[in-house]
Scaffold this motif. Structure first.
Motif, PDB file in Angstrom:
ATOM      1  N   LEU A 202       0.796  -1.234   0.000  1.00 47.21           N
ATOM      2  CA  LEU A 202       0.000   0.000   0.000  1.00 47.21           C
ATOM      3  C   LEU A 202       0.828   1.283   0.000  1.00 47.21           C
ATOM      4  N   ASP A 203       2.080   1.231   0.471  1.00 45.00           N
ATOM      5  CA  ASP A 203       2.848   2.465   0.625  1.00 45.00           C
ATOM      6  C   ASP A 203       3.064   3.179  -0.697  1.00 45.00           C
ATOM      7  N   LYS A 204       2.564   4.416  -0.791  1.00 43.19           N
ATOM      8  CA  LYS A 204       2.717   5.274  -1.974  1.00 43.19           C
ATOM      9  C   LYS A 204       2.189   4.622  -3.246  1.00 43.19           C
ATOM     10  N   ALA A 205       1.317   3.642  -3.114  1.00 44.51           N
ATOM     11  CA  ALA A 205       0.830   2.926  -4.308  1.00 44.51           C
ATOM     12  C   ALA A 205      -0.116   3.800  -5.126  1.00 44.51           C
ATOM     13  N   ILE A 221      -5.490   4.505   3.429  1.00 44.41           N
ATOM     14  CA  ILE A 221      -4.754   4.987   2.241  1.00 44.41           C
ATOM     15  C   ILE A 221      -3.963   6.239   2.588  1.00 44.41           C
ATOM     16  N   LYS A 222      -4.600   7.138   3.325  1.00 42.93           N
ATOM     17  CA  LYS A 222      -3.913   8.372   3.720  1.00 42.93           C
ATOM     18  C   LYS A 222      -2.675   8.047   4.568  1.00 42.93           C
ATOM     19  N   VAL A 228      -4.733   7.934  -5.115  1.00 39.60           N
ATOM     20  CA  VAL A 228      -5.885   7.419  -5.839  1.00 39.60           C
ATOM     21  C   VAL A 228      -5.844   7.933  -7.278  1.00 39.60           C
ATOM     22  N   VAL A 229      -6.080   7.035  -8.223  1.00 42.62           N
ATOM     23  CA  VAL A 229      -6.113   7.447  -9.634  1.00 42.62           C
ATOM     24  C   VAL A 229      -7.562   7.427 -10.127  1.00 42.62           C
ATOM     25  N   SER A 250     -11.342  15.996   1.181  1.00 37.64           N
ATOM     26  CA  SER A 250     -11.557  16.208   2.615  1.00 37.64           C
ATOM     27  C   SER A 250     -10.900  15.106   3.444  1.00 37.64           C
ATOM     28  N   ALA A 251     -10.643  13.959   2.837  1.00 35.59           N
ATOM     29  CA  ALA A 251      -9.900  12.907   3.564  1.00 35.59           C
ATOM     30  C   ALA A 251      -8.391  13.145   3.493  1.00 35.59           C
ATOM     31  N   GLY A 252      -7.983  14.186   2.745  1.00 35.42           N
ATOM     32  CA  GLY A 252      -6.550  14.507   2.653  1.00 35.42           C
ATOM     33  C   GLY A 252      -5.776  13.544   1.774  1.00 35.42           C
ATOM     34  N   ILE A 253      -6.468  12.925   0.817  1.00 34.92           N
ATOM     35  CA  ILE A 253      -5.818  11.933  -0.050  1.00 34.92           C
ATOM     36  C   ILE A 253      -5.457  12.550  -1.402  1.00 34.92           C
TER      37      ILE A 253
END
Ligand SMILES: [Zn+2]
Length: 377
Positions: A202-205, A221-222, A228-229, A250-253
């Protein structure tokens, strides 16, 4: 010195999710995801076992991306190692910047594409050895999606990504049937996102789609700095769902844009900018008023945010001192019957017209790393 006159010049467009083998049928099909994979995608990918087919398809793919104004791309290849080599060779010859990897598939996949765990890892290792860091090329570790991978393959792929400092790209929560199948296949993980976390991926994926995630998954994810793409054309074409950019914000993603050819029906990132804005309107129509997206936000998604997704925010995605000379020249007169008049001719209006009209015709030249790599004439 080259004088482009009154043309519009933009930073090179960055496509953070695209499938090389799928260009052949871009715009065809349109079934829901799992059916589309079985009927369109897998049979075509199997043809890449044939080297001459793979070579021709690779050359066409990169020239098509450059002609659309894409200067950097994160690309899914096919499982075949030889086709992988041919794709890297074609990318190098085209001059594009590419992050590419073979999709990992060692379970729940058609026979023609299913490898043993050992085979999948060994051929990935050889492709990394030959191509990762060569010129403008990088290898990206590419578990196709959790459904096509055994836990062992995912764990080892995650280790290889860390060891070689490769990015990871995969699909996440594109379609509700897919999400349900994941819950059956990985009962020990708390949700789909956790499947990747639990196997060190998951890291930086780069996580394509992310349409059906709960708040806990967004938080995860954050925490792992995933990106996210958003693939707006594809999401509608396969009836996958409606992306909520405001919720990501708003989730900072961090999120970026992808064409997701072939479900995205064409490689133009100008088209994806339009689709992202129109998707945001659809979202607003259904009550998510905060989803509205301005042209400048869509442009940032196709440039700066893409650069950040690739870990290149200090070098790509802007026309600034110290950045790489990746840029495109747009001839908007090609899509403007009123060119030369004073009507609606601010730079923003000119760009928006290109984005909303026949944008592919407007790309006049594409430069990567200071070199002309596509010219319309
Ligand atoms: Zn995809």
């Amino acid at each position: 010195v080259h004088d482009w006159g009154d043309a519009l010049i933009l930073p090179g467009l960055i496509d953070t999710h695209v499938h090389l083998p799928q260009l052949a049928y871009a715009g065809l099909g349109g079934q829901p995801l799992l059916q589309w994979l079985n009927e369109m995608t897998f049979p075509t990918e199997a043809r890449f076992a044939d080297a001459s087919f793979a070579e021709r398809a690779s050359e066409r793919f990169f020239s098509s991306l450059l002609a659309a104004g894409t200067t950097s791309a994160a690309v899914y290849l096919t499982v075949f190692e030889q086709a992988g080599d041919l794709a890297f060779q074609a990318a190098a010859a085209s001059g594009i910047r590419a992050w590419m990897g073979k999709p990992l598939m060692d379970i729940r996949s058609p026979e023609a594409l299913c490898e043993s765990t050992a085979e999948a890892l060994a051929s990935m290792q050889r492709l990394i050895d030959r191509w990762h860091g060569v010129g403008l090329l990088r290898y990206v570790v590419t578990p196709r999606f959790a459904l096509s991978c055994t836990p062992e393959l995912m764990r080892q792929a995650g280790e290889m990504a860390r060891h070689h400092q490769c990015l990871v790209q995969t699909h996440l929560a594109e379609n509700l049937d897919e999400v349900a199948a994941i819950a059956d296949a990985f009962p020990q993980s708390e949700h789909y996102t956790a499947v990747y976390r639990d196997h060190g991926l998951l890291d930086k994926a780069l996580l394509a789609h992310c349409l059906h995630l709960d708040d806990a998954e967004l938080g995860m994810i954050k925490h792992h700095h995933g990106c996210v793409v958003h693939c707006p054309a594809s999401n509608r074409f396969l009836q996958s769902g409606v992306f909520d950019a405001a919720r990501m914000r708003s989730a900072g993603i961090d999120w970026s844009l992808g064409s997701d050819v072939g479900a995205g029906y064409g490689p133009s990132m100008l088209k994806e900018m339009r689709e992202a804005m129109e998707t945001a309107k659809t979202s607003a129509l259904f009550g998510r008023e905060s989803s509205r997206m301005e042209l400048r936000q869509a442009l940032a998604a196709a440039t700066r945010q893409g650069a950040r997704a690739l870990g290149m925010e200090q070098e790509l995605g802007a026309l600034e001192k110290g950045f790489q000379a990746d840029f495109i020249v747009l001839d908007d007169a090609a899509v403007n019957e009123f060119a030369g008049s004073r009507l609606f001719q601010s730079p923003q209006e000119r760009l928006q017209r290109v984005v909303y009209r026949e944008n592919a015709r407007a790309v006049q030249a594409t430069w990567v790393a200071g070199r002309l790599r596509y010219s319309r004439h």
